[in-house]
Design an enzyme around this catalytic site. Structure first.
Site, mmCIF file in Angstrom:
data_model
loop_
_atom_site.group_PDB
_atom_site.id
_atom_site.type_symbol
_atom_site.label_atom_id
_atom_site.label_comp_id
_atom_site.label_asym_id
_atom_site.label_seq_id
_atom_site.Cartn_x
_atom_site.Cartn_y
_atom_site.Cartn_z
ATOM 1 N N GLN A 18 0.806 -1.222 0.000
ATOM 2 C CA GLN A 18 0.000 0.000 0.000
ATOM 3 C C GLN A 18 0.842 1.277 0.000
ATOM 4 O OE1 GLN A 18 -2.555 -1.839 3.315
ATOM 5 N NE2 GLN A 18 -3.985 -0.456 2.296
ATOM 6 N N HIS A 112 0.915 -9.427 4.451
ATOM 7 C CA HIS A 112 -0.214 -8.486 4.450
ATOM 8 C C HIS A 112 -0.844 -8.481 3.048
ATOM 9 C CE1 HIS A 112 -2.002 -4.725 6.488
ATOM 10 N NE2 HIS A 112 -2.685 -4.900 5.385
ATOM 11 N N ASN A 156 -1.768 -10.791 8.385
ATOM 12 C CA ASN A 156 -2.688 -9.686 8.593
ATOM 13 C C ASN A 156 -4.078 -10.101 8.120
ATOM 14 O OD1 ASN A 156 -3.310 -6.648 8.948
ATOM 15 N ND2 ASN A 156 -4.087 -7.102 6.905
ATOM 16 N N GLU A 157 -5.037 -10.073 9.000
ATOM 17 C CA GLU A 157 -6.437 -10.341 8.664
ATOM 18 C C GLU A 157 -6.639 -11.575 7.787
ATOM 19 O OE1 GLU A 157 -8.378 -6.771 7.258
ATOM 20 O OE2 GLU A 157 -8.147 -5.807 9.205
#
Ligand code: BGC
Length: 413
Positions: A18, A112, A156-157
């Site tokens: 990101q 991620h 992550n998640e």
């Protein structure tokens, strides 16, 4: 005075894809450039954090924050299957060193959402080989970086694909997804393209929960000694109607990960909003409630609810590893932070073991399929010049961190 405890982590987070820019060897870069694509725009240079991390970490520290949560990029570290790039690993060593030079504890996410292209071409997380491939990468990266890591998370998640299954069917663009994946397969010259966001959610859940415990060991295989855990996505699920499937949803989306988290050292809680659940699926926002740029209800109280829920389910310590709001109106971010922290404070007062608050995000960045429009950052980024602008909300959070107490925004100026 209700002071936050000494040693409490105050931080901000980013994720490699990101913010770094030009993550060209990743599966997501491929998807951003297919025709058709679900992505509103490609990530391109992003925030050029790959080169500007020294300045960004200095800004974070200057605000008064003591923790930086970021991810290392598998697609850079292992650009070809079995080839581990020393140059990429050295880059992340420099990032970790920059954190220490600024008195900041680095919390490192090993995965991620983005994967190397070659991993997607093998079929991604759905394939049994995925576990060993991921573990080998974790092991190599931890051996190279471990002495500089303060906290680590495997995934992550990882429960996000299960969470997305609860969206009302009408919101899922099945046809575009299918055509995008076909185009990605053509681009890679393979008959497979296994991407985290698009895989079979049940297979992914089973593979990733099984991998987590071994990944925690791999994360600890290097020099240094630090806690390792997993960060999961939570919403404050509220049942609507006597026939609501809220509890079924929770059991499906969270229970396997609460079990897995118990086999690590901590649970990372990440939450943004509440979610009303009806008899079939999520119901969407309640008419009249303020919405954020993501279309989520403005609901800072979700943090307290999720912390209480997680605490009832796991025995390990909890860190808030993401919480935030996308808005162009920074006064709403300040209000969100104030109310979210008030909820966290209530939890601490009751003895719930929460050890940190890490805000999403340090920078305005690439919000996956939505591109750059949503603004989650404490710091704004002009993408033409890459100039950073500290927002009042950043100063507000930093001041709270310095003084260890929730402050009246008016008093900050
Ligand atoms: C993710 C971030 C994302 C944020 C805001 C979380 O789901 O971990 O990568 O940008 O939420 O949507």
């Amino acid at each position: 005075m209700d002071l936050f405890p000494d040693g409490f982590l105050w931080g901000a987070a980013t994720a490699a894809h990101q913010v770094e820019g030009n993550n060209v060897n990743s599966d997501l870069w491929v998807l951003e450039h297919t025709e058709p694509t679900l992505f509103a725009e490609p990530s391109l240079d992003a925030c050029d954090h790959y080169h500007r991390f020294p300045e960004d970490i200095k800004l974070l520290a200057g605000l008064g924050l003591n923790t930086y949560r970021f991810s290392i990029e598998w697609a850079r570290i292992e650009p070809e299957r079995g080839h581990f790039s020393r140059t990429a690993l050295e880059h992340y060593r420099r990032m970790l060193a920059a954190c220490h030079e600024n008195g900041v504890s680095p919390m490192v996410t090993f995965y991620h959402f983005s994967s190397p292209r070659w991993f997607a071409a093998l079929g991604g997380w759905e394939k049994p080989a995925a576990s060993d491939l991921f573990l080998r990468y974790c092991d190599r990266a931890a051996r190279h970086l471990g002495d500089l890591i303060a906290f680590a998370t495997t995934f992550n998640e990882p429960n996000l694909p299960m969470l997305l299954r609860w969206l009302p069917v009408s919101e899922i663009p099945f046809i575009t997804v299918k055509r995008m994946v076909k185009a990605a397969q053509r681009a890679l010259g393979t008959g497979r393209f296994g991407c985290f966001f698009l895989g079979d959610a049940v297979k992914l859940r089973d593979r990733m929960t099984a991998t987590h415990e071994r990944a925690v060991e791999a994360l600890k295989s290097g020099p240094g000694s630090y806690p390792a855990g997993v960060s999961i996505a939570l919403q404050d699920e509220q049942a609507v109607g006597a026939d609501s499937r809220r509890d079924r949803k929770r059991a499906e989306v969270y229970d396997p990960w609460f079990d897995a988290a118990g086999r690590g050292d901590f649970l990372g809680v990440q939450t943004y909003t509440r979610c009303r659940v009806g008899k079939k699926s999520d119901l969407g926002p309640e008419p009249g409630v303020e919405l954020t740029q993501m279309g989520y209800e403005f609901w800072p109280e979700a943090l307290e609810a999720c912390l209480r829920y997680a605490h009832a389910r796991v025995a390990v310590p909890i860190y808030v590893t993401e919480n935030g709001i996308s808005t162009e109106d920074d006064t709403r971010r300040i209000e969100y932070i104030r109310r979210a922290l008030a909820g966290l404070r209530n939890c601490l007062a009751e003895g719930i073991d929460v050890r940190g608050y890490i805000h999403w995000s340090l920078l305005d960045n690439f919000e996956w399929i939505l591109g750059y429009r949503p603004k989650f950052g404490l710091i704004g980024v002009d993408r033409a010049t890459q100039q950073r602008t500290i927002k009042p909300s950043a100063r507000y959070l930093g001041e709270i961190a310095r003084r260890k107490q929730i402050l009246d925004p008016a008093a900050i100026g």
